[in-house]
Design a protein around this motif. Structure first.
Motif, PDB file in Angstrom:
ATOM      1  N   ARG A   9       0.808  -1.223   0.000  1.00  0.00           N
ATOM      2  CA  ARG A   9       0.000   0.000   0.000  1.00  0.00           C
ATOM      3  C   ARG A   9       0.845   1.279   0.000  1.00  0.00           C
ATOM      4  NH1 ARG A   9      -5.440  -1.915   2.293  1.00  0.00           N
ATOM      5  NH2 ARG A   9      -5.016  -4.104   2.420  1.00  0.00           N
ATOM      6  N   LEU A  10       1.909   1.254  -0.793  1.00  0.00           N
ATOM      7  CA  LEU A  10       2.794   2.411  -0.907  1.00  0.00           C
ATOM      8  C   LEU A  10       2.573   3.198  -2.193  1.00  0.00           C
ATOM      9  CD1 LEU A  10       6.124   0.852   0.370  1.00  0.00           C
ATOM     10  CD2 LEU A  10       4.632   2.438   1.582  1.00  0.00           C
ATOM     11  N   ASN A  11       1.581   2.819  -2.986  1.00  0.00           N
ATOM     12  CA  ASN A  11       1.397   3.497  -4.268  1.00  0.00           C
ATOM     13  C   ASN A  11       0.291   4.546  -4.245  1.00  0.00           C
ATOM     14  OD1 ASN A  11      -0.659   1.642  -4.064  1.00  0.00           O
ATOM     15  ND2 ASN A  11      -0.505   0.921  -6.169  1.00  0.00           N
ATOM     16  N   ALA A  12      -0.232   4.865  -3.068  1.00  0.00           N
ATOM     17  CA  ALA A  12      -1.252   5.905  -2.976  1.00  0.00           C
ATOM     18  C   ALA A  12      -0.613   7.263  -3.285  1.00  0.00           C
ATOM     19  CB  ALA A  12      -1.862   5.926  -1.575  1.00  0.00           C
ATOM     20  N   PRO A  13      -1.325   8.142  -3.996  1.00  0.00           N
ATOM     21  CA  PRO A  13      -0.752   9.443  -4.339  1.00  0.00           C
ATOM     22  C   PRO A  13      -0.256  10.232  -3.122  1.00  0.00           C
ATOM     23  CG  PRO A  13      -2.771   9.085  -5.562  1.00  0.00           C
ATOM     24  CD  PRO A  13      -2.647   7.947  -4.587  1.00  0.00           C
ATOM     25  N   ARG A  14      -1.004  10.179  -2.032  1.00  0.00           N
ATOM     26  CA  ARG A  14      -0.586  10.907  -0.821  1.00  0.00           C
ATOM     27  C   ARG A  14       0.731  10.342  -0.257  1.00  0.00           C
ATOM     28  NH1 ARG A  14      -2.140  14.254   3.302  1.00  0.00           N
ATOM     29  NH2 ARG A  14      -1.780  13.536   5.424  1.00  0.00           N
ATOM     30  N   THR A  15       0.853   9.034  -0.249  1.00  0.00           N
ATOM     31  CA  THR A  15       2.079   8.397   0.244  1.00  0.00           C
ATOM     32  C   THR A  15       3.259   8.770  -0.632  1.00  0.00           C
ATOM     33  OG1 THR A  15       0.786   6.541   1.093  1.00  0.00           O
ATOM     34  CG2 THR A  15       3.148   6.188   0.826  1.00  0.00           C
ATOM     35  N   ARG A  16       3.052   8.741  -1.942  1.00  0.00           N
ATOM     36  CA  ARG A  16       4.141   9.113  -2.862  1.00  0.00           C
ATOM     37  C   ARG A  16       4.539  10.580  -2.699  1.00  0.00           C
ATOM     38  NH1 ARG A  16       5.360   5.799  -7.788  1.00  0.00           N
ATOM     39  NH2 ARG A  16       4.426   3.805  -7.315  1.00  0.00           N
ATOM     40  N   LEU A  17       3.579  11.444  -2.447  1.00  0.00           N
ATOM     41  CA  LEU A  17       3.889  12.854  -2.233  1.00  0.00           C
ATOM     42  C   LEU A  17       4.733  13.036  -0.972  1.00  0.00           C
ATOM     43  CD1 LEU A  17       3.479  15.759  -3.219  1.00  0.00           C
ATOM     44  CD2 LEU A  17       1.419  15.843  -1.809  1.00  0.00           C
ATOM     45  N   ILE A  18       4.370  12.342   0.083  1.00  0.00           N
ATOM     46  CA  ILE A  18       5.144  12.408   1.323  1.00  0.00           C
ATOM     47  C   ILE A  18       6.567  11.900   1.088  1.00  0.00           C
ATOM     48  CG2 ILE A  18       5.365  11.401   3.642  1.00  0.00           C
ATOM     49  CD1 ILE A  18       2.245  11.501   3.746  1.00  0.00           C
ATOM     50  N   LEU A  19       6.701  10.810   0.348  1.00  0.00           N
ATOM     51  CA  LEU A  19       8.025  10.270   0.041  1.00  0.00           C
ATOM     52  C   LEU A  19       8.848  11.244  -0.800  1.00  0.00           C
ATOM     53  CD1 LEU A  19       7.064   6.559  -0.685  1.00  0.00           C
ATOM     54  CD2 LEU A  19       8.400   7.410   1.253  1.00  0.00           C
ATOM     55  N   LYS A  20       8.195  11.953  -1.718  1.00  0.00           N
ATOM     56  CA  LYS A  20       8.908  12.957  -2.518  1.00  0.00           C
ATOM     57  C   LYS A  20       9.414  14.095  -1.647  1.00  0.00           C
ATOM     58  CE  LYS A  20       6.394  11.994  -6.761  1.00  0.00           C
ATOM     59  NZ  LYS A  20       5.344  12.420  -7.665  1.00  0.00           N
ATOM     60  N   PHE A  21       8.575  14.577  -0.734  1.00  0.00           N
ATOM     61  CA  PHE A  21       9.009  15.642   0.178  1.00  0.00           C
ATOM     62  C   PHE A  21      10.155  15.169   1.060  1.00  0.00           C
ATOM     63  CE2 PHE A  21       4.785  17.773  -0.476  1.00  0.00           C
ATOM     64  CZ  PHE A  21       5.307  18.958  -0.976  1.00  0.00           C
ATOM     65  N   LEU A  22      10.060  13.951   1.555  1.00  0.00           N
ATOM     66  CA  LEU A  22      11.134  13.395   2.382  1.00  0.00           C
ATOM     67  C   LEU A  22      12.417  13.283   1.580  1.00  0.00           C
ATOM     68  CD1 LEU A  22      12.008  12.147   5.069  1.00  0.00           C
ATOM     69  CD2 LEU A  22      11.162   9.950   4.217  1.00  0.00           C
ATOM     70  N   PHE A  23      12.318  12.835   0.343  1.00  0.00           N
ATOM     71  CA  PHE A  23      13.483  12.718  -0.536  1.00  0.00           C
ATOM     72  C   PHE A  23      14.163  14.075  -0.719  1.00  0.00           C
ATOM     73  CE2 PHE A  23      15.101  12.978  -4.947  1.00  0.00           C
ATOM     74  CZ  PHE A  23      16.119  12.046  -4.861  1.00  0.00           C
ATOM     75  N   VAL A  24      13.392  15.094  -1.046  1.00  0.00           N
ATOM     76  CA  VAL A  24      13.954  16.428  -1.268  1.00  0.00           C
ATOM     77  C   VAL A  24      14.551  16.981   0.033  1.00  0.00           C
ATOM     78  CG1 VAL A  24      13.383  18.819  -1.870  1.00  0.00           C
ATOM     79  CG2 VAL A  24      12.503  16.935  -3.257  1.00  0.00           C
ATOM     80  N   ALA A  25      13.849  16.815   1.147  1.00  0.00           N
ATOM     81  CA  ALA A  25      14.347  17.316   2.428  1.00  0.00           C
ATOM     82  C   ALA A  25      15.672  16.655   2.798  1.00  0.00           C
ATOM     83  CB  ALA A  25      13.309  17.088   3.524  1.00  0.00           C
ATOM     84  N   LEU A  26      15.764  15.355   2.614  1.00  0.00           N
ATOM     85  CA  LEU A  26      17.007  14.658   2.941  1.00  0.00           C
ATOM     86  C   LEU A  26      18.134  15.032   1.988  1.00  0.00           C
ATOM     87  CD1 LEU A  26      15.670  11.146   3.991  1.00  0.00           C
ATOM     88  CD2 LEU A  26      16.609  12.944   5.460  1.00  0.00           C
ATOM     89  N   MET A  27      17.805  15.289   0.734  1.00  0.00           N
ATOM     90  CA  MET A  27      18.841  15.738  -0.199  1.00  0.00           C
ATOM     91  C   MET A  27      19.379  17.110   0.208  1.00  0.00           C
ATOM     92  SD  MET A  27      17.651  14.378  -3.922  1.00  0.00           S
ATOM     93  CE  MET A  27      19.235  14.539  -4.714  1.00  0.00           C
ATOM     94  N   LEU A  28      18.494  17.997   0.638  1.00  0.00           N
ATOM     95  CA  LEU A  28      18.944  19.307   1.103  1.00  0.00           C
ATOM     96  C   LEU A  28      19.819  19.172   2.346  1.00  0.00           C
ATOM     97  CD1 LEU A  28      15.709  21.405   0.507  1.00  0.00           C
ATOM     98  CD2 LEU A  28      17.835  21.469  -0.824  1.00  0.00           C
ATOM     99  N   LEU A  29      19.427  18.298   3.263  1.00  0.00           N
ATOM    100  CA  LEU A  29      20.254  18.056   4.439  1.00  0.00           C
ATOM    101  C   LEU A  29      21.605  17.466   4.042  1.00  0.00           C
ATOM    102  CD1 LEU A  29      17.723  16.670   7.071  1.00  0.00           C
ATOM    103  CD2 LEU A  29      19.008  18.809   7.175  1.00  0.00           C
TER     104      LEU A  29
END
Length: 130
Positions: A9-29
């Protein structure tokens, strides 16, 4: 990949959006961490290379979960571009230095993720031989 995401159940649009934000935040860190002055030599040899490989392995996991785009045509260039950007930015500082070995370690982490993922995928998704 889509079958695995649906199974957990990781393919929901909301879950993917959260993962994208986490990805960008961790890249900035990661950029911030890469620009901090080095604390000196480590007790273990090649610690820096393992950190590079581990970080890009984690980024590959997040990016692969966050978007259904093609891994080799889209995700790998993004991840390697990020690694190259880090090295370029470090070369512009007086307290850090750029290294092709770091970029190779980044590529190794991405490749390790792909190999591990393929092995896991073979075990998790039943093959249809019919």
């Amino acid at each position: 990949m889509q079958a695995i995401l649906a199974r957990f159940r990781l393919n929901a649009p909301r879950t993917r959006l959260i993962l994208k934000f986490l990805f960008v935040a961790l890249m900035l860190l990661g950029i911030v961490a890469a620009l901090l002055p080095s604390s000196g030599e480590s007790l273990l040899p090649y610690t820096d290379k393992f950190l590079h490989a581990g970080a890009l392995f984690g980024f590959a996991v997040l990016l692969d979960l966050a978007t259904p785009r093609h891994f080799w045509r889209w995700k790998v260039p993004v991840l390697l571009g990020y690694g190259a950007l880090i090295e370029v930015v470090q070369s512009l500082t007086t307290w850090r230095s750029a290294s092709l070995a770091d970029l190779a370690a980044d590529a190794g982490g991405i490749l390790l993720y792909w190999v591990v993922w393929r092995l896991a995928l073979q075990r998790l998704v039943p093959h249809n031989n019919g």
